[in-house]
Design a protein around this motif. Structure first.
Motif, PDB file in Angstrom:
ATOM      1  N   ASP A 112      14.094   9.905  -5.243  1.00 30.87           N
ATOM      2  CA  ASP A 112      13.957   8.596  -5.887  1.00 30.87           C
ATOM      3  C   ASP A 112      12.612   7.962  -5.519  1.00 30.87           C
ATOM      4  OD1 ASP A 112      14.434   6.151  -7.155  1.00 30.87           O
ATOM      5  OD2 ASP A 112      15.849   5.456  -5.646  1.00 30.87           O
ATOM      6  N   TYR A 113      12.264   8.015  -4.243  1.00 27.16           N
ATOM      7  CA  TYR A 113      10.994   7.443  -3.773  1.00 27.16           C
ATOM      8  C   TYR A 113       9.809   8.230  -4.334  1.00 27.16           C
ATOM      9  CZ  TYR A 113       7.281   5.932  -0.653  1.00 27.16           C
ATOM     10  OH  TYR A 113       6.095   5.453  -0.151  1.00 27.16           O
ATOM     11  N   ALA A 114       9.889   9.554  -4.292  1.00 30.63           N
ATOM     12  CA  ALA A 114       8.780  10.407  -4.754  1.00 30.63           C
ATOM     13  C   ALA A 114       8.525  10.258  -6.255  1.00 30.63           C
ATOM     14  CB  ALA A 114       9.053  11.864  -4.409  1.00 30.63           C
ATOM     15  N   LEU A 115       9.598  10.149  -7.031  1.00 26.54           N
ATOM     16  CA  LEU A 115       9.456  10.065  -8.481  1.00 26.54           C
ATOM     17  C   LEU A 115       9.477   8.632  -9.013  1.00 26.54           C
ATOM     18  CD1 LEU A 115      11.780  13.019  -9.561  1.00 26.54           C
ATOM     19  CD2 LEU A 115       9.300  13.044  -9.224  1.00 26.54           C
ATOM     20  N   ASN A 116       9.749   7.681  -8.114  1.00 25.89           N
ATOM     21  CA  ASN A 116       9.821   6.259  -8.490  1.00 25.89           C
ATOM     22  C   ASN A 116      10.779   6.051  -9.678  1.00 25.89           C
ATOM     23  OD1 ASN A 116       9.305   3.552  -8.245  1.00 25.89           O
ATOM     24  ND2 ASN A 116       7.426   3.616  -9.463  1.00 25.89           N
ATOM     25  N   ILE A 117      12.010   6.499  -9.485  1.00 28.48           N
ATOM     26  CA  ILE A 117      13.035   6.362 -10.522  1.00 28.48           C
ATOM     27  C   ILE A 117      13.434   4.896 -10.625  1.00 28.48           C
ATOM     28  CG2 ILE A 117      15.373   7.026 -11.227  1.00 28.48           C
ATOM     29  CD1 ILE A 117      14.927   9.633  -9.608  1.00 28.48           C
ATOM     30  N   SER A 118      13.330   4.343 -11.828  1.00 28.07           N
ATOM     31  CA  SER A 118      13.583   2.908 -11.982  1.00 28.07           C
ATOM     32  C   SER A 118      15.068   2.578 -12.125  1.00 28.07           C
ATOM     33  CB  SER A 118      12.821   2.363 -13.190  1.00 28.07           C
ATOM     34  OG  SER A 118      13.250   3.021 -14.362  1.00 28.07           O
ATOM     35  N   GLN A 119      15.833   3.439 -12.735  1.00 30.29           N
ATOM     36  CA  GLN A 119      17.251   3.158 -12.958  1.00 30.29           C
ATOM     37  C   GLN A 119      18.073   4.095 -12.080  1.00 30.29           C
ATOM     38  OE1 GLN A 119      18.596   0.697 -13.875  1.00 30.29           O
ATOM     39  NE2 GLN A 119      20.209   0.884 -15.364  1.00 30.29           N
ATOM     40  N   ASP A 120      18.110   3.789 -10.767  1.00 28.42           N
ATOM     41  CA  ASP A 120      18.787   4.672  -9.825  1.00 28.42           C
ATOM     42  C   ASP A 120      20.197   4.222  -9.466  1.00 28.42           C
ATOM     43  OD1 ASP A 120      18.096   2.472  -8.326  1.00 28.42           O
ATOM     44  OD2 ASP A 120      16.821   3.559  -6.927  1.00 28.42           O
ATOM     45  N   ALA A 121      20.596   3.019  -9.830  1.00 33.46           N
ATOM     46  CA  ALA A 121      21.917   2.503  -9.468  1.00 33.46           C
ATOM     47  C   ALA A 121      23.059   3.402  -9.953  1.00 33.46           C
ATOM     48  CB  ALA A 121      22.096   1.076  -9.980  1.00 33.46           C
ATOM     49  N   PRO A 122      23.011   3.935 -11.187  1.00 36.26           N
ATOM     50  CA  PRO A 122      24.127   4.795 -11.613  1.00 36.26           C
ATOM     51  C   PRO A 122      24.310   6.031 -10.724  1.00 36.26           C
ATOM     52  CG  PRO A 122      22.821   4.158 -13.514  1.00 36.26           C
ATOM     53  CD  PRO A 122      22.069   3.704 -12.300  1.00 36.26           C
ATOM     54  N   ILE A 123      23.204   6.586 -10.261  1.00 35.51           N
ATOM     55  CA  ILE A 123      23.303   7.787  -9.427  1.00 35.51           C
ATOM     56  C   ILE A 123      23.853   7.434  -8.051  1.00 35.51           C
ATOM     57  CG2 ILE A 123      22.000   9.673  -8.361  1.00 35.51           C
ATOM     58  CD1 ILE A 123      20.097   9.400 -10.843  1.00 35.51           C
ATOM     59  N   TYR A 124      23.344   6.362  -7.449  1.00 34.17           N
ATOM     60  CA  TYR A 124      23.856   5.944  -6.141  1.00 34.17           C
ATOM     61  C   TYR A 124      25.338   5.600  -6.226  1.00 34.17           C
ATOM     62  CZ  TYR A 124      19.316   5.885  -3.832  1.00 34.17           C
ATOM     63  OH  TYR A 124      18.126   6.258  -3.267  1.00 34.17           O
ATOM     64  N   LEU A 125      25.737   4.864  -7.257  1.00 33.08           N
ATOM     65  CA  LEU A 125      27.142   4.492  -7.399  1.00 33.08           C
ATOM     66  C   LEU A 125      28.027   5.723  -7.588  1.00 33.08           C
ATOM     67  CD1 LEU A 125      26.663   1.265  -9.495  1.00 33.08           C
ATOM     68  CD2 LEU A 125      27.916   1.409  -7.329  1.00 33.08           C
ATOM     69  N   THR A 126      27.531   6.709  -8.334  1.00 32.94           N
ATOM     70  CA  THR A 126      28.287   7.951  -8.497  1.00 32.94           C
ATOM     71  C   THR A 126      28.469   8.630  -7.147  1.00 32.94           C
ATOM     72  OG1 THR A 126      27.453   8.231 -10.746  1.00 32.94           O
ATOM     73  CG2 THR A 126      28.324  10.201  -9.653  1.00 32.94           C
ATOM     74  N   LEU A 127      27.396   8.684  -6.371  1.00 33.44           N
ATOM     75  CA  LEU A 127      27.479   9.281  -5.036  1.00 33.44           C
ATOM     76  C   LEU A 127      28.389   8.479  -4.112  1.00 33.44           C
ATOM     77  CD1 LEU A 127      23.749  10.362  -4.477  1.00 33.44           C
ATOM     78  CD2 LEU A 127      25.716  11.856  -4.882  1.00 33.44           C
ATOM     79  N   PHE A 128      28.334   7.136  -4.176  1.00 34.36           N
ATOM     80  CA  PHE A 128      29.205   6.290  -3.353  1.00 34.36           C
ATOM     81  C   PHE A 128      30.673   6.632  -3.606  1.00 34.36           C
ATOM     82  CE2 PHE A 128      26.256   2.266  -3.269  1.00 34.36           C
ATOM     83  CZ  PHE A 128      25.318   2.966  -2.539  1.00 34.36           C
ATOM     84  N   GLY A 129      30.999   6.876  -4.866  1.00 36.27           N
ATOM     85  CA  GLY A 129      32.392   7.091  -5.235  1.00 36.27           C
ATOM     86  C   GLY A 129      32.984   8.398  -4.737  1.00 36.27           C
ATOM     87  N   ILE A 130      32.163   9.429  -4.589  1.00 33.75           N
ATOM     88  CA  ILE A 130      32.694  10.762  -4.257  1.00 33.75           C
ATOM     89  C   ILE A 130      33.389  10.801  -2.891  1.00 33.75           C
ATOM     90  CG2 ILE A 130      32.084  13.186  -3.832  1.00 33.75           C
ATOM     91  CD1 ILE A 130      29.913  12.809  -6.062  1.00 33.75           C
ATOM     92  N   PRO A 131      32.724  10.485  -1.774  1.00 32.75           N
ATOM     93  CA  PRO A 131      33.433  10.583  -0.488  1.00 32.75           C
ATOM     94  C   PRO A 131      34.501   9.502  -0.321  1.00 32.75           C
ATOM     95  CG  PRO A 131      31.284   9.609  -0.156  1.00 32.75           C
ATOM     96  CD  PRO A 131      31.337  10.054  -1.597  1.00 32.75           C
TER      97      PRO A 131
END
Length: 197
Positions: A112-131
């Motif tokens: 995310d930092y290297a590519l400067n992804i602007s819309q990262d919330a969906p990915i983080y939320l998806t990851l939050f949900g798994i564990p």
């Protein structure tokens, strides 16, 4: 002499009952880890949202609090492991799930930092949900199941909500996935602890 070593039927029943009670009460997680991570993610999300307008350089590094939180998490894990005195097969599996999650979050944060992804919330939320969902499902703990599902719903919603407003969904995800279940776990843990003292 053999009679001194053998237990009466009542003593055997009392021993079994106390062992079951102890194992049942050892099941309760203290909730501290969930409260720690819920608080940090909520705080960082809201601080990042505020910094969208404040533009304070220091607040740009607020997410490094998550790296700093690894130290207290390790201490909490060691203390809780010593308190339990044993580690079940289920605990090993859930620990592996959370370790995999931590590695995935670290790797995605780097990308995310290297590519400067602007819309990262969906990915983080998806990851939050798994564990969160896996832990709730494995332990049959409904607040974490609901929290995991909420993170996935918020991940879909975040696709349609522009930055920085999607940060509110990240804060809400952390609230439902970790903070509220952590409060409930803490209450159960303290209640069980009072009953055993």
């Amino acid at each position: 002499m053999d009679q001194d070593k053998s237990l009466t039927e009542a003593q055997s029943l009392e021993l079994i009952t106390s062992m079951i009670s102890r194992a049942k009460n050892d099941y309760y997680d203290s909730g501290i880890s969930a409260l720690l991570w819920g608080s940090i993610i909520i705080f960082c999300s809201l601080a990042t949202y505020a910094n969208h307008w404040l533009k304070w350089t220091a607040l740009g590094y607020i997410w490094f609090l998550t790296v700093a939180a690894v130290v207290p998490q390790i201490i909490i894990s060691i203390r809780e492991g010593k308190r339990r005195g044993y580690k079940s097969h289920e605990s090993h599996m859930i620990g592996g799930i959370w370790l995999s999650y931590a590695i995935a979050i670290f790797l995605f944060s780097y990308v995310d930092y290297a590519l400067n992804i602007s819309q990262d919330a969906p990915i983080y939320l998806t990851l939050f949900g798994i564990p969160t969902f896996a832990t709730g499902y494995g332990r049959r703990y409904m607040p974490m199941i609901v929290g995991g599902l909420a993170c996935w719903v918020f991940a879909v919603l975040a696709l349609f909500i522009p930055y920085p407003n999607a940060l509110f969904l990240m804060a809400a995800g952390a609230l439902l996935a970790w903070f509220i279940p952590g409060l409930l776990l803490r209450r159960c843990y303290l209640k069980a602890k009072r009953q055993n003292v």
